[in-house]
Design a protein around this motif. Structure first.
Motif, short mmCIF file in Angstrom:
data_model
loop_
_atom_site.label_atom_id
_atom_site.label_comp_id
_atom_site.label_asym_id
_atom_site.label_seq_id
_atom_site.Cartn_x
_atom_site.Cartn_y
_atom_site.Cartn_z
N ASN A 291 -29.55 -40.31 14.28
CA ASN A 291 -29.91 -40.44 15.70
C ASN A 291 -29.77 -39.09 16.39
O ASN A 291 -28.88 -38.89 17.22
N ASN A 292 -30.65 -38.19 16.02
CA ASN A 292 -30.57 -36.83 16.53
C ASN A 292 -31.05 -36.79 17.98
O ASN A 292 -32.24 -36.89 18.25
N ARG A 293 -30.10 -36.68 18.89
CA ARG A 293 -30.44 -36.70 20.32
C ARG A 293 -30.41 -35.31 20.96
O ARG A 293 -30.58 -35.18 22.16
N GLU A 294 -30.14 -34.31 20.16
CA GLU A 294 -30.04 -32.95 20.71
C GLU A 294 -31.37 -32.22 20.52
O GLU A 294 -31.85 -32.08 19.39
N PHE A 295 -31.96 -31.77 21.62
CA PHE A 295 -33.23 -31.05 21.57
C PHE A 295 -32.94 -29.56 21.78
O PHE A 295 -32.44 -29.16 22.83
N ILE A 296 -33.23 -28.75 20.78
CA ILE A 296 -32.83 -27.35 20.79
C ILE A 296 -34.04 -26.42 20.75
O ILE A 296 -35.13 -26.82 20.31
N THR A 297 -33.84 -25.19 21.18
CA THR A 297 -34.87 -24.17 21.04
C THR A 297 -34.25 -22.80 21.24
O THR A 297 -33.06 -22.66 21.57
N VAL A 298 -35.07 -21.75 21.06
CA VAL A 298 -34.67 -20.38 21.35
C VAL A 298 -35.73 -19.77 22.27
O VAL A 298 -36.93 -19.86 22.00
N LEU A 299 -35.27 -19.18 23.38
CA LEU A 299 -36.15 -18.45 24.29
C LEU A 299 -35.99 -16.96 24.02
O LEU A 299 -34.87 -16.48 23.83
N VAL A 300 -37.10 -16.25 24.02
CA VAL A 300 -37.07 -14.81 23.75
C VAL A 300 -37.61 -14.07 24.97
O VAL A 300 -38.70 -14.38 25.47
N TYR A 301 -36.82 -13.10 25.45
CA TYR A 301 -37.23 -12.27 26.59
C TYR A 301 -37.31 -10.82 26.11
O TYR A 301 -36.41 -10.33 25.44
N LYS A 302 -38.40 -10.17 26.46
CA LYS A 302 -38.64 -8.80 26.01
C LYS A 302 -38.21 -7.84 27.10
O LYS A 302 -38.53 -8.05 28.28
N GLY A 320 -39.85 -21.39 23.67
CA GLY A 320 -39.77 -22.36 22.58
C GLY A 320 -39.87 -23.80 23.07
O GLY A 320 -39.41 -24.14 24.15
N VAL A 321 -40.47 -24.64 22.23
CA VAL A 321 -40.53 -26.07 22.49
C VAL A 321 -39.22 -26.69 22.03
O VAL A 321 -38.75 -26.44 20.92
N ARG A 322 -38.61 -27.51 22.87
CA ARG A 322 -37.33 -28.15 22.51
C ARG A 322 -37.60 -29.34 21.61
O ARG A 322 -38.31 -30.27 22.00
N ILE A 323 -37.03 -29.30 20.39
CA ILE A 323 -37.29 -30.33 19.40
C ILE A 323 -35.97 -30.92 18.90
O ILE A 323 -34.96 -30.23 18.86
N ASN A 324 -36.00 -32.19 18.51
CA ASN A 324 -34.78 -32.84 18.01
C ASN A 324 -34.72 -32.78 16.49
O ASN A 324 -34.39 -33.76 15.82
N SER A 325 -35.02 -31.62 15.96
CA SER A 325 -34.86 -31.35 14.52
C SER A 325 -33.66 -30.43 14.36
O SER A 325 -33.34 -29.66 15.27
N PRO A 326 -32.99 -30.47 13.20
CA PRO A 326 -31.89 -29.52 13.00
C PRO A 326 -32.34 -28.07 12.99
O PRO A 326 -31.52 -27.17 13.17
N HIS A 327 -33.65 -27.82 12.75
CA HIS A 327 -34.13 -26.45 12.66
C HIS A 327 -35.19 -26.16 13.71
O HIS A 327 -36.10 -26.98 13.94
#
Length: 504
Positions: A291-302, A320-327
């Protein structure tokens, strides 16, 4: 099988008469060993109730499965995807490519050419997965809904784009174009070119079949690619715990409390560098995975490589798009000549829980990767509560008759060089900002007469002051319009001791 121990001198796994084995997996950002015995589940008639090799003298398939399922909670494993599984088994970088033919961001021909080129060079492992479909549709097509298939081959030949897939169940095959029963598309020339005999294929159902790319686009939902990390000459990572109490639940206004990192790419000559950033959320237990409820991503600023506070000012270089995958994988292809600097910000959608993660950078050029550390001392932090009310709700400088009536705080610094962070939080329905005036200070490179928090913003604004001299400074918080009444919080963080008091 090379991740199974004990091994002989050639690095090959060998049978242990004591029945004890160790398997090395890449789990939660690092290599981990899993200890198992050789007891396997069996039915009443002596048949194995787990994965096994057709060669009765081989144990490695069953041992690998048992070790992996031990980590994942047991044989009643809720399910995963091939991207996650292959990363755990091999450490190869997981990439998820959503099949969206009508989306301009999905270039079907470019993706096919890239995968075909890199697959034949041995750079990647590829699986494709079906999406939701009715039982009737699945039966008609010969496909299993929400099921992953391994890609064994990929060709573009005689104007046809084809993939050879294998159902891991070793039975149930595709029934559409270029299936073994397709008498229209399998010309003698194409059979010879691919060394494929449809009649022979009909004699045995081993789950292996050819399928055209257009049918992949129609019936499949995602392409999973795992890339060989040895394609990158440079890599390093950070492991971090992001507690639930750090920062707001939603980071739509302020990402200043999010974990942030500085990435500097380096090259002594002009080069085009491939840079991939992989965020891996650590899985703590079986329920967390199911029950992966955590939506994660990485934002990059130049830019400067400094801490970023506003999510979209400036807008992120890579959003980044926030996704509920471990990766989550962010891919960049950068022109580097000398050095290029970036700020990486980890982000969650509606953060509720403490998470543990690994942030790993892969690059074809040299780089320096570090966590952005603040110069402020936790001992020198103060929070002041104030309000705009009646006369003191004076509005911004566009209203000179009332602006000077806003609350004013006087801050005194005795140290020669100081770093300050000033944050103002007010009601989200108001645009807020503040000004900082130097009343008296020593002349230096960091001295100034007046600084502002910039454009007025909904509910939150911030200003960083670096290397400012000791002296006396006045801070005036305000809303944009006069007569906007409400409370506010003024937070001051400093590298050195300070005193602050309210003047009006």
């Amino acid at each position: 099988s090379s991740i199974i121990y004990p091994q002989n001198r050639n690095g090959e796994p060998q049978y242990n008469p004591c029945g004890k084995y160790m398997v090395k997996f890449n789990i939660n950002g690092v290599h981990r060993k899993v200890i198992i015995d050789d007891f396997l589940p069996m039915g009443y008639d002596g048949e194995l109730l787990c994965s096994f090799s057709a060669n009765k003298n081989e144990l490695w398939v069953s041992l690998l499965e048992k070790a992996y399922l031990k980590v994942m909670g047991g044989y009643d494993f809720p399910g995963s995807n091939s991207n996650i599984d292959l990363h755990a088994l091999t450490g190869w970088i997981p990439e998820r490519i959503a099949i969206r033919p009508n989306n301009p961001e999905f270039n079907k021909d470019k993706e096919f050419t890239k995968i075909m080129d890199r697959f034949h060079k041995g750079h990647c492992l590829v699986t494709v997965a079906t999406g939701e479909m009715s039982d009737a549709e699945g039966e008609r097509a010969g496909l299993v809904p929400t099921h992953a298939y391994a890609m064994l081959d990929i060709r573009e030949i005689m104007g046809k784009k084809l993939m050879q897939l294998k159902n891991p169940w070793s039975h149930l095959c595709w029934k559409g174009n270029f299936s073994e029963r397709d008498t229209t598309n399998w010309t003698p020339q194409l059979q010879k070119a691919l060394n494929f005999d449809p009649k022979s294929a009909q004699m045995i159902d081993n789950g292996v079949f050819w399928i055209d790319y257009e049918s992949i686009l129609r019936f499949y939902d995602v392409i999973y690619v795992n890339w060989n990390p040895e394609l990158f000459g440079h890599t390093t990572c950070y492991h971090h715990t992001w507690t639930a109490k750090e920062g707001p639940k939603k980071d739509v206004y302020n990402i200043g409390d999010n974990p942030q990192y500085r990435l500097e790419l380096k090259s002594s000559h002009p080069t085009k560098a491939a840079v991939w950033i992989l965020m891996t959320r650590h899985i703590k237990d079986r329920d967390d995975f199911a029950n992966n409820r955590e939506f994660i991503t990485v934002l990059v600023y130049k830019g400067s490589g400094k801490r970023v506070f506003y999510p979209y000012d400036p807008p992120p270089y890579k959003d980044g798009v926030r996704i509920n995958s471990p990766h989550y994988l962010c891919k960049m292809l950068e022109d580097v000549n000398g050095s290029s600097t970036y700020t990486l910000v980890t982000s969650q959608y509606e953060k509720n829980n403490t998470i543990h993660y690994t942030l790993r950078v892969y690059s074809t050029c040299e780089f320096v990767f570090s966590k952005i550390m603040e110069p402020y001392n936790p001992k020198y932090e103060k929070q002041l509560t104030g309000q705009w009310k009646g006369r003191t709700a004076g509005g911004c400088g566009n209203y000179p008759d009332t602006h000077q009536s806003n609350p004013v705080y006087q801050l005194k610094l005795d140290t020669a060089e100081n770093y300050l962070l000033i944050e103002l939080r007010g009601p989200k329905q108001y645009s807020v900002g503040f000004e900082v005036f130097a009343v008296s200070c020593n002349e230096s490179a960091g001295s100034f007469q007046k600084k502002t928090s910039g454009d007025y913003r909904r509910g939150f604004c911030v200003l960083q002051l670096d290397s400012i001299p000791g002296g006396i400074y006045n801070i005036m918080p305000s809303t944009f319009y006069p007569k906007e009444e409400g409370p506010f919080l003024l937070n001051i963080s400093s590298s050195n001791p300070f005193t602050i008091s309210q003047l009006q």
